[in-house]
Design an enzyme around this catalytic site. Structure first.
Site, PDB file in Angstrom:
ATOM      1  N   GLU A  50      41.318  36.018  36.340  1.00 44.87           N
ATOM      2  CA  GLU A  50      41.938  37.702  36.131  1.00 44.87           C
ATOM      3  C   GLU A  50      41.805  38.380  37.949  1.00 44.87           C
ATOM      4  O   GLU A  50      42.053  39.142  38.012  1.00 44.87           O
ATOM      5  CB  GLU A  50      40.776  38.693  35.630  1.00 44.87           C
ATOM      6  CG  GLU A  50      41.378  37.850  33.629  1.00 44.87           C
ATOM      7  CD  GLU A  50      40.160  36.883  33.081  1.00 44.87           C
ATOM      8  OE1 GLU A  50      39.600  36.275  34.408  1.00 44.87           O
ATOM      9  OE2 GLU A  50      39.992  36.489  32.382  1.00 44.87           O
ATOM     10  N   PHE A 112      29.315  39.908  21.227  1.00 48.27           N
ATOM     11  CA  PHE A 112      29.767  38.445  22.187  1.00 48.27           C
ATOM     12  C   PHE A 112      31.133  39.301  23.415  1.00 48.27           C
ATOM     13  O   PHE A 112      32.164  39.847  22.778  1.00 48.27           O
ATOM     14  CB  PHE A 112      30.864  37.724  21.605  1.00 48.27           C
ATOM     15  CG  PHE A 112      31.205  36.496  22.105  1.00 48.27           C
ATOM     16  CD1 PHE A 112      30.716  35.924  23.024  1.00 48.27           C
ATOM     17  CD2 PHE A 112      32.938  36.132  22.302  1.00 48.27           C
ATOM     18  CE1 PHE A 112      31.488  34.929  24.122  1.00 48.27           C
ATOM     19  CE2 PHE A 112      33.700  35.412  22.645  1.00 48.27           C
ATOM     20  CZ  PHE A 112      32.865  34.406  23.759  1.00 48.27           C
ATOM     21  N   GLN A 113      31.317  38.858  24.918  1.00 49.03           N
ATOM     22  CA  GLN A 113      32.227  39.595  25.647  1.00 49.03           C
ATOM     23  C   GLN A 113      32.360  40.715  25.945  1.00 49.03           C
ATOM     24  O   GLN A 113      33.770  41.000  25.720  1.00 49.03           O
ATOM     25  CB  GLN A 113      34.063  38.944  25.180  1.00 49.03           C
ATOM     26  CG  GLN A 113      33.604  37.631  26.233  1.00 49.03           C
ATOM     27  CD  GLN A 113      35.152  37.094  25.907  1.00 49.03           C
ATOM     28  OE1 GLN A 113      35.871  37.001  25.495  1.00 49.03           O
ATOM     29  NE2 GLN A 113      35.179  36.144  26.360  1.00 49.03           N
ATOM     30  N   LYS A 162      38.798  46.402  20.490  1.00 45.89           N
ATOM     31  CA  LYS A 162      40.575  45.567  19.285  1.00 45.89           C
ATOM     32  C   LYS A 162      41.167  46.451  18.318  1.00 45.89           C
ATOM     33  O   LYS A 162      41.765  46.242  17.844  1.00 45.89           O
ATOM     34  CB  LYS A 162      39.357  44.001  19.518  1.00 45.89           C
ATOM     35  CG  LYS A 162      40.769  43.325  18.336  1.00 45.89           C
ATOM     36  CD  LYS A 162      39.887  42.040  18.545  1.00 45.89           C
ATOM     37  CE  LYS A 162      41.109  40.996  17.674  1.00 45.89           C
ATOM     38  NZ  LYS A 162      40.432  39.777  18.169  1.00 45.89           N
ATOM     39  N   MET A 477      36.401  34.433  61.432  1.00 49.94           N
ATOM     40  CA  MET A 477      35.790  35.439  61.803  1.00 49.94           C
ATOM     41  C   MET A 477      34.235  35.716  61.639  1.00 49.94           C
ATOM     42  O   MET A 477      33.643  36.581  62.704  1.00 49.94           O
ATOM     43  CB  MET A 477      36.577  36.726  61.069  1.00 49.94           C
ATOM     44  CG  MET A 477      36.631  37.847  61.591  1.00 49.94           C
ATOM     45  SD  MET A 477      37.059  38.162  63.693  1.00 49.94           S
ATOM     46  CE  MET A 477      39.264  38.915  63.247  1.00 49.94           C
TER      47      MET A 477
END
Lengths: 567, 159
Positions: A50, A112-113, A162, A477
């Site tokens: 993502e 969940f999630q 959802k 760097m």
């Protein structure tokens, strides 16, 4: 028309002319994906992580000016995207993130999630909102696009549980303007301040124009060029502002700041009238603000965001408004107030003296490739007209220094947040927005590993990127700072156990080429760009000891630069 | 310098946390913060007491103004204004001290709102200075518990 919340999401995106969504499916967004499946107006690009979705959508926006859109699922889907959202936030990029959330009744139950998405993203979005009713989906998505693009742009997140995507509501397209009583960013620049600015411009003996990302975001590059043409003032761009003024013009002094040119930094320090346009006096740009303030100068600061004005540096003439409008007003007011030619000639003489230092010169070697050489060869091969994305580190600075950009929106990098891993997914977003254009990703062997999985996405969508990997076997760097400030103790900055990038690229179905000798460099780059329909990963072994110069050490003043020749 | 910011903000879930988050993210200090809906139930008024010089206060005001849901911000310490805070104090009030506390309550124009054989709960309103003086007058040994609301305020302007 009564349809499900999920269908409302997709129809609203269609209504807003969204061409691409970058995303990754998961439980909480399955109804939305079902609707994406059933249509072909909005094209979904499946990333491999993502973070890549957010960066790709962000760069889509940077290269086109239209908002980028990404879609992620709840919990880890969202938290993976946070780095990308924060990257867009720091660079003021209009990005709309749609995230799935666990069903309304499960919120707060440690489902969940589940993640507190609105809480987590509060400080890295311009605005975010949890949708509570199916009827609110379309208005909140329209509002998200409005907020993302107006005023100082930025990412906006819409979190949708959802169950709400499965509920039914009436939907009709709505193109009426969005009215919010508490959000009215459109500020017409104050006439009085414009007048004061014109007065200062007229009387300036050592004027300087300093412009940032605001000129790019505000589509004001053409107007800026007009302004510079009229005034003949010297111009410098920040890292984010490159391309806002054509680099091939004589008045251009190069980039300023920590790794800016000697002439740009000296002119910035010793000018008497400074026009800051769409820039924010960042710590990487002016160094120590008290050192900067030691020299007396009048500062005119034009910006869309009032909170950018007098934040780090006290300003004499603040002008709040859209940069393009402000420059138009200045241009129309300027005709009668041009400065006397003589003092400007003296100022240019002084600047030419600084230029004579030739601070960008570097020593070429016969046996080892210098990274600056690679960027110059890339510039030559692409005739200076490619889209160039970069990751973060030395390679980013070399790309900014040695690839002169003549057009806005060609140079795509993470300036504010400094996100390693940005370059490859960003290049995907740019290539999808500009299928015919040459897109190069300048990266290093450390940065590229942070989003390397996106090579798979590139294969799926046949994105013919050219990846220029400046492989110096160090986090360059970090190593440079350790050399300068930590007694050459290279703690954890050596990249041991690197993959064979050539076979790695091949395993993803791309072309991999390694270049080790200076004599093979130009031909290798030419060969890569000749493969127009293929992604070519150029693994270029460069000098591991090379440093980026000039350099203003953190906390030092702009006129306290270290030049390569000083060493 | 002590500043009182009066913020009108959309009365929406999360509005308080947006403001609180801004202060902590940018390192501004909050001495007190009160929030409640106004006569227009779609707007809440938040009163934030903070400390800072002119430049810091200007930055805070600008940053708060930038929050999408903020309708209006004013630094009421810039204007003539009134400021009030409510405090309730539970004190030990037994034996000979009980009368003395009653007298202090009268002097400060406070009210006793709960009485037990050993304690009083006293309610007092006023500006910060008055409440602090009352605490000093009571003395540490008498005070059992304190609850303060933090300041709220309005300008004295006609509009």
């Amino acid at each position: 028309m009564n349809i499900t919340g999920a269908e409302i999401v997709v129809r609203t995106l269609q209504e807003l002319n969204v061409s691409h969504i970058f995303g990754y499916p998961g439980g909480a967004v399955l109804f939305i994906y079902d609707e994406i499946f059933k249509q072909n107006k909005v094209k979904h690009i499946l990333v491999r992580h993502e973070q890549g979705a957010a960066h790709a959508a962000d760069a889509y926006s940077r290269s086109t000016g239209s908002p980028g859109v990404c879609l992620v699922t709840s919990g880890p889907g969202l938290t993976n995207a946070v780095t990308g959202i924060a990257t867009a936030y720091m660079d003021s990029i209009p990005l709309v993130v749609i995230s799935g959330q666990v069903p309304s009744h499960a919120i707060g139950q440690d489902a969940f999630q589940e993640a507190d998405t609105v809480g987590i993203t509060r400080s890295c979005t311009k605005y975010n909102v949890l949708v509570q009713r199916v009827e609110d989906i379309a208005p909140l998505i329209r509002q998200a696009f409005h907020i993302a693009q107006t005023g100082r742009p930025g990412p906006v997140l819409v979190d949708i549980p959802k169950d709400i995507t499965a509920q039914i509501a009436a939907y009709a397209p709505d193109k009426s303007p969005i009215v919010m009583r508490s959000y009215n960013p459109v500020a017409k620049a104050n006439k009085q301040q414009i007048k004061r600015a014109l007065q200062l411009i007229k009387n300036a003996k050592r004027p300087m124009i300093y412009t940032g990302g605001g000129v790019i975001l505000g589509n004001a590059a053409a107007e800026l060029t007009k302004f510079a043409d009229k005034t003949k003032f010297p111009v410098t761009n920040t890292l984010m502002g490159l391309g806002g003024y054509p680099a091939n013009k004589k008045q251009f002094l190069g980039m300023l700041g920590m790794h800016g040119t000697y002439e740009a930094n000296m002119a910035m320090q010793y000018c008497d009238v400074l026009l800051a346009i769409g820039a924010r006096f960042d710590d990487r740009v002016i160094g120590d603000p008290t050192h900067f303030a030691r020299e007396k100068r009048q500062i005119i600061h034009a910006d869309i965001d009032p909170s950018s004005i007098s934040k780090r540096v006290a300003v004499d003439v603040p002008i709040v408004g859209y940069i393009d409008d402000i420059l138009k007003e200045l241009n129309s007011g300027i005709a009668a107030s041009l400065p006397e030619p003589k003092p400007l000639a003296e100022w240019w003489k002084q600047i030419d003296g600084w230029r004579a230092k030739k601070c960008m010169n570097y020593k070429k070697a016969t046996r080892i490739i210098k990274p600056q050489q690679v960027i110059e060869a890339l510039h030559e091969e692409t005739r200076g007209d490619a889209f160039v994305t970069s990751d973060v580190g030395q390679h980013q600075m070399w790309a900014a220094q040695y690839y002169p950009f003549n057009k806005p929106r060609r140079w795509i990098n993470s300036g504010g947040l400094g996100t390693m891993g940005f370059g490859l997914p960003a290049a995907m977003g740019v290539q999808l927005a500009h299928p015919k254009a040459q897109v190069a990703c300048v990266t290093g062997e450390a940065s590229i590993m942070m989003c390397i999985q996106e090579l798979s996405t590139c294969k799926q969508y046949r994105l013919p990127l050219k990846i220029i990997n400046l492989n110096n076997r160090y986090m360059g760097m970090v190593r440079q700072w350790q050399e300068f400030f930590h007694g050459n103790r290279y703690a954890e900055s050596y990249m041991d156990a690197l993959p064979d990038f050539v076979t790695l690229a091949e395993s993803f179905g791309h072309v991999g080429i390694r270049i080790e000798h200076p004599k093979d460099l130009k031909a290798g780059i030419k060969h890569a760009f000749a493969q127009k329909d293929k992604l070519v990963f150029l693994d270029i072994l460069t000098d591991p000891t090379e440093n980026v110069y000039p350099m203003v050490a953190a906390g030092k003043g702009l006129s306290e630069m270290v030049l390569a020749e000083d060493l | 310098m002590r500043r009182i910011l009066s913020i009108l903000i959309e009365n929406q879930p999360g509005a308080l946390s947006r403001v609180a988050n801004l202060f902590s993210a940018r390192g501004y200090n909050i001495e007190s913060l009160t929030v409640a809906p106004t006569e227009d139930s779609t707007l809440s008024r938040m009163t934030v007491v903070t400390h800072g010089n002119d430049a810091t206060t200007e930055q805070i005001t600008k940053q708060v103004n930038k929050l999408i849901e903020v309708y209006k911000v004013i630094d009421i310490t810039e204007e003539k204004h009134v400021e009030r805070e409510l405090m309730i104090v539970k004190v030990r009030a037994a034996g000979e001290g009980r009368e003395e506390i009653k007298r202090l309550v009268d002097i400060f124009r406070a009210v006793i709102i709960n009485v037990t054989p050993k304690t009083y709960i006293i309610q007092i309103t006023g500006n910060q200075q008055k409440l602090n003086s009352f605490i000093t007058a009571l003395g540490n040994s008498a005070i059992l518990e304190i609850a303060r609301t933090g300041a709220c305020g309005l300008t004295r302007l006609d509009k």
